[in-house]
Design a protein around this motif. Structure first.
Motif, PDB file in Angstrom:
ATOM      1  N   ALA A  32       0.829  -1.213   0.000  1.00 29.44           N
ATOM      2  CA  ALA A  32       0.000   0.000   0.000  1.00 29.44           C
ATOM      3  C   ALA A  32       0.862   1.261   0.000  1.00 29.44           C
ATOM      4  N   LEU A  33       1.942   1.260   0.793  1.00 29.68           N
ATOM      5  CA  LEU A  33       2.846   2.409   0.811  1.00 29.68           C
ATOM      6  C   LEU A  33       3.502   2.629  -0.548  1.00 29.68           C
ATOM      7  N   SER A  34       3.897   1.534  -1.198  1.00 29.03           N
ATOM      8  CA  SER A  34       4.531   1.657  -2.513  1.00 29.03           C
ATOM      9  C   SER A  34       3.580   2.284  -3.523  1.00 29.03           C
ATOM     10  N   CYS A  35       2.321   1.904  -3.469  1.00 30.05           N
ATOM     11  CA  CYS A  35       1.334   2.488  -4.386  1.00 30.05           C
ATOM     12  C   CYS A  35       1.238   4.005  -4.168  1.00 30.05           C
ATOM     13  N   ILE A  36       1.229   4.426  -2.915  1.00 30.06           N
ATOM     14  CA  ILE A  36       1.101   5.849  -2.605  1.00 30.06           C
ATOM     15  C   ILE A  36       2.320   6.627  -3.097  1.00 30.06           C
ATOM     16  N   PHE A  37       3.525   6.109  -2.849  1.00 27.42           N
ATOM     17  CA  PHE A  37       4.736   6.821  -3.247  1.00 27.42           C
ATOM     18  C   PHE A  37       4.855   6.914  -4.763  1.00 27.42           C
ATOM     19  N   VAL A  38       4.562   5.820  -5.468  1.00 23.01           N
ATOM     20  CA  VAL A  38       4.643   5.854  -6.930  1.00 23.01           C
ATOM     21  C   VAL A  38       3.599   6.805  -7.495  1.00 23.01           C
ATOM     22  N   ALA A  39       2.407   6.784  -6.936  1.00 25.63           N
ATOM     23  CA  ALA A  39       1.354   7.674  -7.425  1.00 25.63           C
ATOM     24  C   ALA A  39       1.690   9.134  -7.142  1.00 25.63           C
ATOM     25  N   ALA A  40       2.361   9.400  -6.016  1.00 28.53           N
ATOM     26  CA  ALA A  40       2.692  10.780  -5.653  1.00 28.53           C
ATOM     27  C   ALA A  40       3.786  11.356  -6.552  1.00 28.53           C
ATOM     28  N   PHE A  41       4.776  10.546  -6.914  1.00 31.91           N
ATOM     29  CA  PHE A  41       5.901  11.041  -7.697  1.00 31.91           C
ATOM     30  C   PHE A  41       5.770  10.725  -9.186  1.00 31.91           C
ATOM     31  N   SER A  42       4.756   9.970  -9.566  1.00 29.98           N
ATOM     32  CA  SER A  42       4.587   9.656 -10.986  1.00 29.98           C
ATOM     33  C   SER A  42       3.157   9.956 -11.409  1.00 29.98           C
ATOM     34  N   SER A  43       2.315   8.910 -11.426  1.00 28.63           N
ATOM     35  CA  SER A  43       0.910   9.095 -11.776  1.00 28.63           C
ATOM     36  C   SER A  43       0.085   8.044 -11.052  1.00 28.63           C
ATOM     37  N   PRO A  44      -1.217   8.310 -10.839  1.00 29.12           N
ATOM     38  CA  PRO A  44      -2.069   7.321 -10.165  1.00 29.12           C
ATOM     39  C   PRO A  44      -2.128   5.991 -10.892  1.00 29.12           C
ATOM     40  N   PHE A  45      -2.099   6.026 -12.225  1.00 27.92           N
ATOM     41  CA  PHE A  45      -2.183   4.779 -12.978  1.00 27.92           C
ATOM     42  C   PHE A  45      -0.944   3.916 -12.757  1.00 27.92           C
ATOM     43  N   GLU A  46       0.235   4.571 -12.714  1.00 28.17           N
ATOM     44  CA  GLU A  46       1.443   3.794 -12.444  1.00 28.17           C
ATOM     45  C   GLU A  46       1.439   3.252 -11.012  1.00 28.17           C
ATOM     46  N   GLY A  47       0.882   4.021 -10.088  1.00 29.51           N
ATOM     47  CA  GLY A  47       0.769   3.534  -8.727  1.00 29.51           C
ATOM     48  C   GLY A  47      -0.124   2.302  -8.638  1.00 29.51           C
ATOM     49  N   ILE A  48      -1.245   2.337  -9.373  1.00 26.61           N
ATOM     50  CA  ILE A  48      -2.132   1.160  -9.400  1.00 26.61           C
ATOM     51  C   ILE A  48      -1.416  -0.029 -10.033  1.00 26.61           C
ATOM     52  N   GLY A  49      -0.669   0.226 -11.114  1.00 23.28           N
ATOM     53  CA  GLY A  49       0.048  -0.856 -11.782  1.00 23.28           C
ATOM     54  C   GLY A  49       1.083  -1.495 -10.888  1.00 23.28           C
ATOM     55  N   VAL A  50       1.833  -0.624 -10.164  1.00 24.57           N
ATOM     56  CA  VAL A  50       2.833  -1.163  -9.233  1.00 24.57           C
ATOM     57  C   VAL A  50       2.160  -1.981  -8.135  1.00 24.57           C
ATOM     58  N   GLY A  51       1.015  -1.495  -7.643  1.00 22.51           N
ATOM     59  CA  GLY A  51       0.292  -2.239  -6.614  1.00 22.51           C
ATOM     60  C   GLY A  51      -0.165  -3.603  -7.100  1.00 22.51           C
ATOM     61  N   LEU A  52      -0.689  -3.668  -8.322  1.00 30.03           N
ATOM     62  CA  LEU A  52      -1.130  -4.954  -8.888  1.00 30.03           C
ATOM     63  C   LEU A  52       0.042  -5.903  -9.059  1.00 30.03           C
ATOM     64  N   MET A  53       1.168  -5.361  -9.587  1.00 33.04           N
ATOM     65  CA  MET A  53       2.328  -6.218  -9.812  1.00 33.04           C
ATOM     66  C   MET A  53       2.865  -6.780  -8.493  1.00 33.04           C
ATOM     67  N   LEU A  54       2.992  -5.900  -7.483  1.00 30.31           N
ATOM     68  CA  LEU A  54       3.492  -6.364  -6.194  1.00 30.31           C
ATOM     69  C   LEU A  54       2.532  -7.353  -5.534  1.00 30.31           C
ATOM     70  N   THR A  55       1.220  -7.136  -5.698  1.00 22.84           N
ATOM     71  CA  THR A  55       0.238  -8.054  -5.123  1.00 22.84           C
ATOM     72  C   THR A  55       0.335  -9.430  -5.757  1.00 22.84           C
ATOM     73  N   VAL A  56       0.508  -9.452  -7.102  1.00 23.25           N
ATOM     74  CA  VAL A  56       0.651 -10.735  -7.796  1.00 23.25           C
ATOM     75  C   VAL A  56       1.918 -11.451  -7.337  1.00 23.25           C
ATOM     76  N   LEU A  57       3.029 -10.704  -7.239  1.00 23.07           N
ATOM     77  CA  LEU A  57       4.276 -11.320  -6.786  1.00 23.07           C
ATOM     78  C   LEU A  57       4.158 -11.843  -5.361  1.00 23.07           C
ATOM     79  N   LEU A  58       3.477 -11.065  -4.510  1.00 24.58           N
ATOM     80  CA  LEU A  58       3.277 -11.509  -3.130  1.00 24.58           C
ATOM     81  C   LEU A  58       2.427 -12.767  -3.074  1.00 24.58           C
ATOM     82  N   PHE A  59       1.386 -12.811  -3.911  1.00 23.49           N
ATOM     83  CA  PHE A  59       0.529 -13.996  -3.954  1.00 23.49           C
ATOM     84  C   PHE A  59       1.308 -15.225  -4.412  1.00 23.49           C
ATOM     85  N   LEU A  60       2.143 -15.066  -5.455  1.00 24.76           N
ATOM     86  CA  LEU A  60       2.929 -16.194  -5.950  1.00 24.76           C
ATOM     87  C   LEU A  60       3.935 -16.661  -4.903  1.00 24.76           C
ATOM     88  N   ALA A  61       4.546 -15.699  -4.189  1.00 25.08           N
ATOM     89  CA  ALA A  61       5.502 -16.078  -3.148  1.00 25.08           C
ATOM     90  C   ALA A  61       4.818 -16.844  -2.019  1.00 25.08           C
TER      91      ALA A  61
END
Length: 431
Positions: A32-61
């Motif tokens: 959740a923190l990563s999504c906020i930081f990416v969205a703050a310094f880039s764009s909300p869409f990239e923040g959502i994308g990073v959140g989805l990618m990290l969630t998928v990686l966490l699920f696979l792990a």
């Protein structure tokens, strides 16, 4: 919003890690923190994308770390629900360690599939004499291609050690995946019938299943239809008459198959068996009728007991699936078998005794717990030739200790030991 995200760890479970004496939150908080930081310094869409990618990686792990085996047993401590004579139980008590039972859980991915294959290999190393490994998929909702590949490798390693993998309690999609990969090549008759009925309940097989291989009849809208179409084109099951099955509907059927193989090789091949033991084996394998003398020996009755009792009994030849509705009788099984089962509606001894009302499961449109067997039943016990069935209900009724007929299990003629079953029925009035 930011304050809610930063302090959301207060409502999250903590991990096992500690820093300066404080429990750290789980990885979900840092996603959740990563999504906020990416969205703050880039764009909300990239923040959502990073959140989805990290969630998928966490699920696979987490999936890779999850253990697919919930519990393990062997043939010494876990037996089927078929009533066996004492000499078979004694042999299985010593030789049953050659059967291992793995109860699986969760979705099988590449990580959990590799873990399962490793566990099977470790079991083979720990027990060099292991001959059968039963895999129960009752709590497995699905399996992917990578897990199937790992199981395929485990099956080959087991075969090199003269060990066989046995599959049971599978959902249709799991059965389809394992069959398409030819991990399953010879399902038994009951499993073929169950899969057929689950795929299309309206499709009826007119010829007996022993003579006609079952092919699923279903429309293309079924989720497993494409897989089964591939199975039809590329593979076919072995004929039932060969008897060397590798997949079953229930753990009881799988345990019976494995135990019968061990007993046939190590016990019934001996030359010091008495006549009643050899006759019992023939009755179970060939559907023969047990003589009254062997029945008395197995049940330790005085000689001549059955001949004297016969004039008080009613003799019946019953086809498979016949319901023995008289709960006030004793049943002496001379041929075939009788199953004691529970049904979600209760036995049909006295339908007017209690008014039937819709259950909570009917209101919620869910299955009742415990009634997942063939036909929505729960198998309590299966009685082979030489058994006396109904003793509990008979004695409770004599002592006026039976609450009502609906608390008793139902007796249904089984087709496991022959096409017909011969029973002697001793009714309460005759007693």
């Amino acid at each position: 919003f930011l304050e809610g995200v930063f302090f959301s760890y207060r409502s999250m479970p903590v991990s096992k890690l500690r820093l300066f004496g404080k429990d750290l939150p789980t990885a979900q908080y840092y996603v959740a923190l990563s999504c906020i930081f990416v969205a703050a310094f880039s764009s909300p869409f990239e923040g959502i994308g990073v959140g989805l990618m990290l969630t998928v990686l966490l699920f696979l792990a987490q999936s890779a770390r999850a253990h697919p085996v919930s519990s393990v047993s062997d043939g010494r401590n876990t037996v089927s629900r078929t009533l066996r004579p004492i000499w078979e139980l004694k042999h299985l008590r010593s030789d049953g360690e050659r059967i291992a039972i793995f109860y699986l859980q969760g979705q099988l991915f590449f990580g959990s599939g590799q873990s399962l294959a490793t566990d099977i290999a470790r079991a083979l190393e720990a027990r060099p004499g292991l001959r059968y490994v039963i895999l129960s998929f009752a709590k497995v909702p699905g399996i992917d291609v990578s897990a199937v590949d790992f199981l395929k490798g485990a099956q080959k390693k087991a075969a090199r050690r003269d060990c066989k993998l046995i599959f049971c309690r599978m959902k249709v999609t799991v059965f389809a995946a394992l069959s398409a990969a030819e991990l399953i090549t010879s399902p038994d008759a009951d499993l073929r019938e169950v899969i057929e009925s689950e795929l299309d309940e309206e499709s009826l097989v007119e010829e007996p299943i022993e003579h006609t291989p079952i092919e699923p009849h279903m429309g293309s809208e079924h989720p497993a239809a494409e897989t089964f179409q591939t199975m039809r084109r590329e593979s076919s099951f072995k004929p039932l008459r060969l008897g060397n099955h590798d997949a079953f509907d229930h753990e009881t059927d799988a345990l019976d198959f494995c135990a019968d193989q061990l007993l046939g090789d190590a016990f019934y091949s001996r030359g010091d068996l008495d006549a009643s033991q050899r006759e019992y084996r023939s009755c179970c394998e060939l559907g023969m009728r047990m003589t009254e003398e062997s029945f008395e020996l197995i049940n330790r009755l005085p000689p001549g007991t059955m001949a004297e009792l016969k004039r008080y009994c009613t003799l019946r030849e019953c086809p498979s699936k016949t319901v023995l509705r008289d709960g006030n009788s004793l049943y002496f099984v001379f041929r075939g078998a009788v199953s004691m089962v529970d049904t979600s509606e209760g036995p049909a001894y006295n339908d007017d005794n209690l008014a039937k009302s819709p259950s909570l499961a009917d209101f919620l449109h869910v299955d009742k717990k415990g009634f997942h067997g063939r036909g929505g039943k729960r198998l309590r016990k299966r009685y082979p030739p030489g058994s006396i069935v109904g003793k509990t209900a008979f004695c409770l009724r004599r002592a006026d200790r039976l609450l009502d007929d609906h608390v008793m299990s139902e007796l249904i003629v089984s087709g496991k030991f022959g096409k017909t079953t011969e029973v002697w029925i001793l009714q309460g009035d005759a007693w």
